[in-house]
Design an enzyme around this catalytic site. Structure first.
Site, short mmCIF file in Angstrom:
data_model
loop_
_atom_site.label_atom_id
_atom_site.label_comp_id
_atom_site.label_asym_id
_atom_site.label_seq_id
_atom_site.Cartn_x
_atom_site.Cartn_y
_atom_site.Cartn_z
N TYR A 203 4.41 -16.59 -2.09
CA TYR A 203 3.10 -16.79 -1.48
C TYR A 203 2.11 -15.87 -2.19
O TYR A 203 2.50 -15.07 -3.04
CB TYR A 203 3.12 -16.49 0.03
CG TYR A 203 3.97 -15.30 0.42
CD1 TYR A 203 3.48 -14.00 0.31
CD2 TYR A 203 5.27 -15.47 0.88
CE1 TYR A 203 4.24 -12.90 0.66
CE2 TYR A 203 6.05 -14.38 1.23
CZ TYR A 203 5.54 -13.10 1.12
OH TYR A 203 6.31 -12.01 1.47
N ASP B 214 15.41 -2.98 4.14
CA ASP B 214 14.76 -3.92 3.22
C ASP B 214 13.80 -3.11 2.36
O ASP B 214 12.81 -2.58 2.86
CB ASP B 214 14.00 -4.98 4.02
CG ASP B 214 13.24 -5.95 3.14
OD1 ASP B 214 13.87 -6.57 2.26
OD2 ASP B 214 12.01 -6.10 3.34
N THR C 14 0.80 -1.22 0.00
CA THR C 14 0.00 0.00 0.00
C THR C 14 0.84 1.28 0.00
O THR C 14 0.28 2.37 -0.14
CB THR C 14 -0.94 0.04 1.22
OG1 THR C 14 -0.16 0.07 2.42
CG2 THR C 14 -1.88 -1.16 1.23
N GLU D 182 6.64 -2.51 -4.50
CA GLU D 182 5.67 -3.43 -5.10
C GLU D 182 4.80 -2.67 -6.10
O GLU D 182 3.76 -2.15 -5.72
CB GLU D 182 4.80 -4.07 -4.02
CG GLU D 182 5.58 -4.92 -3.02
CD GLU D 182 4.68 -5.64 -2.04
OE1 GLU D 182 3.50 -5.95 -2.37
OE2 GLU D 182 5.14 -5.93 -0.92
N ASP E 18 10.95 -2.63 -0.26
CA ASP E 18 9.79 -3.44 -0.68
C ASP E 18 8.96 -2.63 -1.67
O ASP E 18 7.84 -2.21 -1.37
CB ASP E 18 8.98 -3.83 0.55
CG ASP E 18 7.96 -4.91 0.28
OD1 ASP E 18 7.81 -5.31 -0.89
OD2 ASP E 18 7.30 -5.37 1.24
#
Length: 306
Positions: free
Chosen positions: A210, A131, A96, A135, A133
């Site tokens: 996943y 890290d 998000t 997306e 992320d």
């Protein structure tokens, strides 16, 4: 062994059970990734919940209101002292909060600002690394509101990571600060990624093996299938949507020692279906989100129940 800790996990909502930093089994993990820290429209990193991150008090860890470092992040700093083998990083972005990565990474000045802000946050709160992320570059991310995307996102992602690596090294010459990413396994993401270049820059790539299937699809299928199943493909599934495909792809370009296999501690569920690869009538109610069932919920209410 990397375990993500969601900042919002401390709250009670739906049927979920709150989870706190000191409940993690530190003897069995090497890395904690604290999720998530925002990338703002101004290309700076920022807390999404100041109370959870910096203000909540855990008396069981010796905290009080006048403790200099409080909140979940302060708790992990205390717990790392007790478990010095554990590496503490923050995860930047997420599903998000990846809206502005593209625009920030594409512009030299904005990219430099994001790098400075991320490294400053790392140092200010005594993290051991970052890290990232995002997306996702180019495609396949959040659509409400839509992420910024550009055709050259992957090139700019490489630039961003190289500059983060250099800035972390400059800020911490005596101690290596790890830089990792979370990587989507959709063929349009992993298949398009400059895998060798990423592997050369990063300490590790956390493979998001996943959410291959879920109640956004009409038919039932496994959340994290190990291998392709011809029956699943015949039902309408993608032949590449399995762990074997993605891991095999990454092993062609990146050493196995740099690849971290993701394992979901939750399931995906439907109602109106009694077997795999048949249409359901909708998502199961879920623990706190439609279609998603937490591990403890599966243990208590699903295992052994027809």
């Amino acid at each position: 062994m990397v375990q993500y800790f969601a900042s919002w996990g401390i709250y009670q909502y739906g049927n979920r059970i709150p989870f706190f930093p000191n409940q993690m089994n530190f003897a069995q993990i090497t890395h904690v990734h604290y999720a998530f820290i925002d990338v703002t429209a101004a290309c700076a990193v920022a807390s999404l919940d100041a109370y959870a991150d910096f203000d909540v008090v855990y008396p069981e860890l010796g905290m009080s209101w006048d403790t200099p470092h409080k909140g979940n992040i302060g708790a992990f700093r205390i717990l790392r002292e007790r478990h010095p083998h554990v590496h503490l990083a923050f995860s930047l972005g997420g599903w998000t909060k990846s809206r502005y990565f593209s625009g920030c990474a594409a512009d030299d000045a904005k990219r430099a600002k994001l790098v400075r802000s991320a490294v400053a946050f790392t140092r200010q709160h005594d993290f051991d690394g970052i890290d990232v992320d995002w997306e996702y570059p180019v495609c396949c991310g959040e659509s409400d509101p839509p992420n910024q995307v550009r055709d050259d996102d992957w090139d700019n992602y490489v630039l961003l990571l190289r500059e983060l690596r250099a800035a972390l090294d400059e800020a911490s010459p005596a101690k290596h600060m790890e830089l990792t990413i979370a990587m989507g396994m959709n063929p349009r993401v992993s298949g398009a990624a400059p895998r060798a270049e990423l592997g050369a820059i990063l300490d590790a790539v956390n493979l998001m093996t996943y959410d291959y299937n879920g109640a956004w699809l009409p038919f039932t299928a496994h959340n994290a299938p190990l291998y392709a199943d011809p029956a699943g493909v015949a039902a309408g599934g993608h032949p590449e949507f399995n762990i074997d495909w993605g891991v095999s792809l990454w092993l062609q370009s990146v050493a196995a020692s740099k690849l971290v296999l993701g394992m979901p501690a939750y399931g995906r569920g439907w109602v109106g279906a009694a077997s795999e690869y048949v249409d359901g009538s909708g998502p199961v109610a879920g623990t706190y989100e439609e279609g998603l069932v937490s591990f403890y919920d599966i243990q208590a209410n699903y295992v052994g129940n027809p």
